[in-house]
Design an enzyme around this catalytic site. Structure first.
Site, PDB file in Angstrom:
ATOM      1  N   ARG A  61      -2.958 -11.392  12.376  1.00 37.80           N
ATOM      2  CA  ARG A  61      -3.564 -10.169  12.898  1.00 37.80           C
ATOM      3  C   ARG A  61      -4.105 -10.370  14.305  1.00 37.80           C
ATOM      4  NH1 ARG A  61      -5.178  -7.517   8.088  1.00 37.80           N
ATOM      5  NH2 ARG A  61      -6.192  -5.539   8.442  1.00 37.80           N
TER       6      ARG A  61
ATOM      7  N   ARG B 292     -11.454   2.296  -1.705  1.00 35.24           N
ATOM      8  CA  ARG B 292     -11.928   1.043  -1.103  1.00 35.24           C
ATOM      9  C   ARG B 292     -13.178   1.281  -0.258  1.00 35.24           C
ATOM     10  NH1 ARG B 292      -6.694  -1.916   1.453  1.00 35.24           N
ATOM     11  NH2 ARG B 292      -8.142  -2.177   3.171  1.00 35.24           N
TER      12      ARG B 292
ATOM     13  N   LYS C 121       1.542  -0.606   5.257  1.00 35.86           N
ATOM     14  CA  LYS C 121       2.105  -1.960   5.103  1.00 35.86           C
ATOM     15  C   LYS C 121       2.145  -2.384   3.634  1.00 35.86           C
ATOM     16  CE  LYS C 121      -1.049  -3.862   7.690  1.00 35.86           C
ATOM     17  NZ  LYS C 121      -1.856  -2.650   8.007  1.00 35.86           N
TER      18      LYS C 121
ATOM     19  N   ARG D 118     -12.209  -0.496  12.099  1.00 34.70           N
ATOM     20  CA  ARG D 118     -10.925  -1.174  11.834  1.00 34.70           C
ATOM     21  C   ARG D 118      -9.869  -0.779  12.847  1.00 34.70           C
ATOM     22  NH1 ARG D 118      -9.984   0.696   5.967  1.00 34.70           N
ATOM     23  NH2 ARG D 118      -8.060  -0.498   6.035  1.00 34.70           N
TER      24      ARG D 118
ATOM     25  N   ARG E 130      -6.522   7.392   0.309  1.00 40.05           N
ATOM     26  CA  ARG E 130      -6.007   6.251  -0.489  1.00 40.05           C
ATOM     27  C   ARG E 130      -6.851   6.021  -1.749  1.00 40.05           C
ATOM     28  NH1 ARG E 130      -4.873   0.729   2.321  1.00 40.05           N
ATOM     29  NH2 ARG E 130      -6.948   1.061   3.158  1.00 40.05           N
TER      30      ARG E 130
HETATM   31  P1  AP5 Z   1      -1.303   1.325   2.511  1.00 39.00           P
HETATM   32  O1  AP5 Z   1       0.083   0.923   2.118  1.00 39.00           O
HETATM   33  O2  AP5 Z   1      -2.425   0.933   1.629  1.00 39.00           O
HETATM   34  O3  AP5 Z   1      -1.606   0.923   4.036  1.00 39.00           O
HETATM   35  P2  AP5 Z   1      -1.872  -0.503   4.701  1.00 39.00           P
HETATM   36  O4  AP5 Z   1      -1.204  -0.499   6.033  1.00 39.00           O
HETATM   37  O5  AP5 Z   1      -1.545  -1.608   3.759  1.00 39.00           O
HETATM   38  O6  AP5 Z   1      -3.420  -0.349   4.895  1.00 39.00           O
HETATM   39  P3  AP5 Z   1      -4.606  -1.395   4.689  1.00 39.00           P
HETATM   40  O7  AP5 Z   1      -5.854  -0.578   4.891  1.00 39.00           O
HETATM   41  O8  AP5 Z   1      -4.484  -2.126   3.395  1.00 39.00           O
HETATM   42  O9  AP5 Z   1      -4.374  -2.314   5.844  1.00 39.00           O
HETATM   43  P4  AP5 Z   1      -5.439  -3.190   6.467  1.00 39.00           P
HETATM   44  O10 AP5 Z   1      -4.574  -3.993   7.350  1.00 39.00           O
HETATM   45  O11 AP5 Z   1      -6.582  -2.527   7.120  1.00 39.00           O
HETATM   46  O12 AP5 Z   1      -6.126  -3.848   5.209  1.00 39.00           O
HETATM   47  P5  AP5 Z   1      -6.075  -5.320   4.635  1.00 39.00           P
HETATM   48  O13 AP5 Z   1      -6.177  -5.189   3.185  1.00 39.00           O
HETATM   49  O14 AP5 Z   1      -4.964  -6.100   5.219  1.00 39.00           O
HETATM   50  O15 AP5 Z   1      -1.255   2.936   2.692  1.00 39.00           O
HETATM   51  C1  AP5 Z   1      -2.422   3.662   3.036  1.00 39.00           C
HETATM   52  C2  AP5 Z   1      -2.393   5.018   2.290  1.00 39.00           C
HETATM   53  O16 AP5 Z   1      -1.296   5.796   2.775  1.00 39.00           O
HETATM   54  C3  AP5 Z   1      -2.188   4.910   0.777  1.00 39.00           C
HETATM   55  O17 AP5 Z   1      -2.949   5.880   0.131  1.00 39.00           O
HETATM   56  C4  AP5 Z   1      -0.677   5.183   0.572  1.00 39.00           C
HETATM   57  O18 AP5 Z   1      -0.392   5.741  -0.705  1.00 39.00           O
HETATM   58  C5  AP5 Z   1      -0.425   6.157   1.701  1.00 39.00           C
HETATM   59  N1  AP5 Z   1       0.947   6.054   2.220  1.00 39.00           N
HETATM   60  C6  AP5 Z   1       1.652   4.916   2.449  1.00 39.00           C
HETATM   61  N2  AP5 Z   1       2.855   5.209   2.946  1.00 39.00           N
HETATM   62  C7  AP5 Z   1       2.909   6.559   3.049  1.00 39.00           C
HETATM   63  C8  AP5 Z   1       3.884   7.474   3.509  1.00 39.00           C
HETATM   64  N3  AP5 Z   1       5.073   7.049   3.962  1.00 39.00           N
HETATM   65  N4  AP5 Z   1       3.600   8.783   3.502  1.00 39.00           N
HETATM   66  C9  AP5 Z   1       2.393   9.233   3.041  1.00 39.00           C
HETATM   67  N5  AP5 Z   1       1.429   8.422   2.573  1.00 39.00           N
HETATM   68  C10 AP5 Z   1       1.675   7.103   2.581  1.00 39.00           C
HETATM   69  O19 AP5 Z   1      -7.410  -5.932   5.244  1.00 39.00           O
HETATM   70  C11 AP5 Z   1      -8.687  -5.468   4.858  1.00 39.00           C
HETATM   71  C12 AP5 Z   1      -9.750  -6.241   5.619  1.00 39.00           C
HETATM   72  O20 AP5 Z   1      -9.667  -7.655   5.305  1.00 39.00           O
HETATM   73  C13 AP5 Z   1      -9.656  -6.193   7.149  1.00 39.00           C
HETATM   74  O21 AP5 Z   1     -10.301  -5.047   7.679  1.00 39.00           O
HETATM   75  C14 AP5 Z   1     -10.388  -7.483   7.529  1.00 39.00           C
HETATM   76  O22 AP5 Z   1     -11.783  -7.351   7.421  1.00 39.00           O
HETATM   77  C15 AP5 Z   1      -9.932  -8.458   6.443  1.00 39.00           C
HETATM   78  N6  AP5 Z   1      -8.723  -9.188   6.828  1.00 39.00           N
HETATM   79  C16 AP5 Z   1      -7.545  -9.198   6.135  1.00 39.00           C
HETATM   80  N7  AP5 Z   1      -6.626  -9.959   6.754  1.00 39.00           N
HETATM   81  C17 AP5 Z   1      -7.242 -10.457   7.874  1.00 39.00           C
HETATM   82  C18 AP5 Z   1      -6.798 -11.288   8.931  1.00 39.00           C
HETATM   83  N8  AP5 Z   1      -5.552 -11.780   8.950  1.00 39.00           N
HETATM   84  N9  AP5 Z   1      -7.676 -11.565   9.924  1.00 39.00           N
HETATM   85  C19 AP5 Z   1      -8.929 -11.086   9.907  1.00 39.00           C
HETATM   86  N10 AP5 Z   1      -9.411 -10.277   8.925  1.00 39.00           N
HETATM   87  C20 AP5 Z   1      -8.568  -9.966   7.918  1.00 39.00           C
END
Ligand code: AP5
Length: 308
Positions: A163, A235, A84, A246, A202
């Site tokens: 979410r 991370r 994402k 997660r 990542r």
């Molecule tokens: P990346 O683009 O980083 O993936 P992502 O889907 O953004 O993954 P996140 O881990 O950031 O999502 P998340 O939803 O768990 O984390 P968030 O920060 O929102 O890509 C991942 C890897 O794959 C990278 O290395 C990239 O280079 C690679 N890649 C990408 N595309 C590719 C492709 N096409 N081919 C090959 N490789 C590829 O949330 C973190 C924490 O915050 C949560 O766990 C929770 O505790 C809290 N939080 C945040 N928002 C909320 C909410 N709304 N409600 C409750 N808790 C929340």
């Protein structure tokens, strides 16, 4: 001037013409678009909008350049690690809509001194490190505090929010109240084994937060960011035990959220296989056509009201 080699960007600012019958014949409606001269200015402003989202409403935000522009308002859904953040970054470059990530807000707070973190934020960071979802009320307080970002004239790409069903309902109520509508909700799909491989490899830049992957998207110089030469780090929540928590939290919450947006006819299902550019190219045509339909609907309503 538009950026070279960016065909979607060029398309976004080309002036599309929509046609409809108004009873007396075909009327041509020209979709509002930004003059090309605004574009470089918009790119630099986007970064400042992003910092307002990260640090809260007390951070000054420059006024977006005036222009009759129908903003992109997009929500990205999908499992942790599906890509994402990577897609939000590409969409930001191609559409100029601001990338708003709730995870980035928590990580920005984690980088502040202990004294600068509120008790609610400290508690939220504990949930995040363990891989658990932060409670809805804490997340909602944080988004509501930044609700002005939803009005941004350049539009937004929400990543990681909503979410849960409760968060989606709260967002809808707020947007309805403020007279705002979503363009689309994009749900990225990928088999779990590939998700785990993406998360495990990542690396993120500690300065500009650009995301890499050790094998799929490696930096040109090992451990250094291509954009700003910042150091890359892994991370905390990408450790195997947090990844498991997660993914379980995602599985519990995803189905009702997807159903909610499918019923609202906003949902776009997009396979997240292939390179980041391929996925983005797969997403953009439908986003474009949804926005044109939204624009046509707005023009219909405008015409109806004008005739009454
Ligand atoms: P990346 O683009 O980083 O993936 P992502 O889907 O953004 O993954 P996140 O881990 O950031 O999502 P998340 O939803 O768990 O984390 P968030 O920060 O929102 O890509 C991942 C890897 O794959 C990278 O290395 C990239 O280079 C690679 N890649 C990408 N595309 C590719 C492709 N096409 N081919 C090959 N490789 C590829 O949330 C973190 C924490 O915050 C949560 O766990 C929770 O505790 C809290 N939080 C945040 N928002 C909320 C909410 N709304 N409600 C409750 N808790 C929340």
């Amino acid at each position: 001037m538009a950026r070279p080699g960016n065909r979607w960007h060029d398309r976004a600012i080309a002036v599309p013409t929509l046609c409809f019958q108004d009873g007396t014949g075909v009327t041509r409606i020209t979709a509002p678009a930004l003059p090309r001269s605004y574009i470089p200015q918009m790119n630099s402003l986007n970064k400042q909008f992003h910092s307002r989202w990260l640090h809260g409403p007390s951070v000054a935000c420059e006024t977006f350049p005036p222009g009759a522009h129908l903003p992109w308002r997009i929500v990205l859904l999908g499992a942790p690690g599906v890509g994402k953040g990577t897609q939000a970054d590409l969409l930001n470059q191609r559409l100029d809509a601001c990338h708003l990530s709730t995870g980035d807000v928590f990580r920005a707070a984690a980088g502040r001194s202990d004294a600068d973190q509120s008790p609610a934020m400290k508690e939220a960071l504990g949930y995040m490190r363990r891989g658990e979802l932060v409670p809805d009320s804490t997340v909602w307080d944080l988004v509501r505090e930044r609700s002005e970002c939803l009005h941004c004239a350049g539009g937004f790409i929400l990543d990681g929010f909503p979410r849960t069903l409760a968060q989606a309902v709260a967002l809808k109520q707020l947007m309805d109240h403020e007279g705002l509508g979503l363009t689309a909700v994009v749900n990225y799909e990928l088999p779990e084994a590939e998700i785990v491989a993406r998360l495990g490899g990542r690396r993120t830049c500690e300065k500009c937060k650009t995301v890499y992957h050790v094998t799929e998207r490696p930096p040109k110089v090992a451990e250094r960011c291509d954009r700003c030469a910042g150091k890359l780090f892994q991370r905390d929540d990408d450790r195997p035990e947090s990844i498991k928590v997660r993914l379980e939290a995602y599985k519990r919450n995803a189905a009702p959220l997807i159903e909610f947006y499918a019923k609202a006819r906003l949902l776009m299902q997009v396979p997240a296989t292939g390179t980041p550019d391929e996925i983005c190219d797969r997403t953009l045509p439908e986003l474009e056509s949804r926005r044109i339909r939204q624009f046509a609907h707005l023009m219909w309503s405008y015409e109806e009201n004008r005739r009454d």
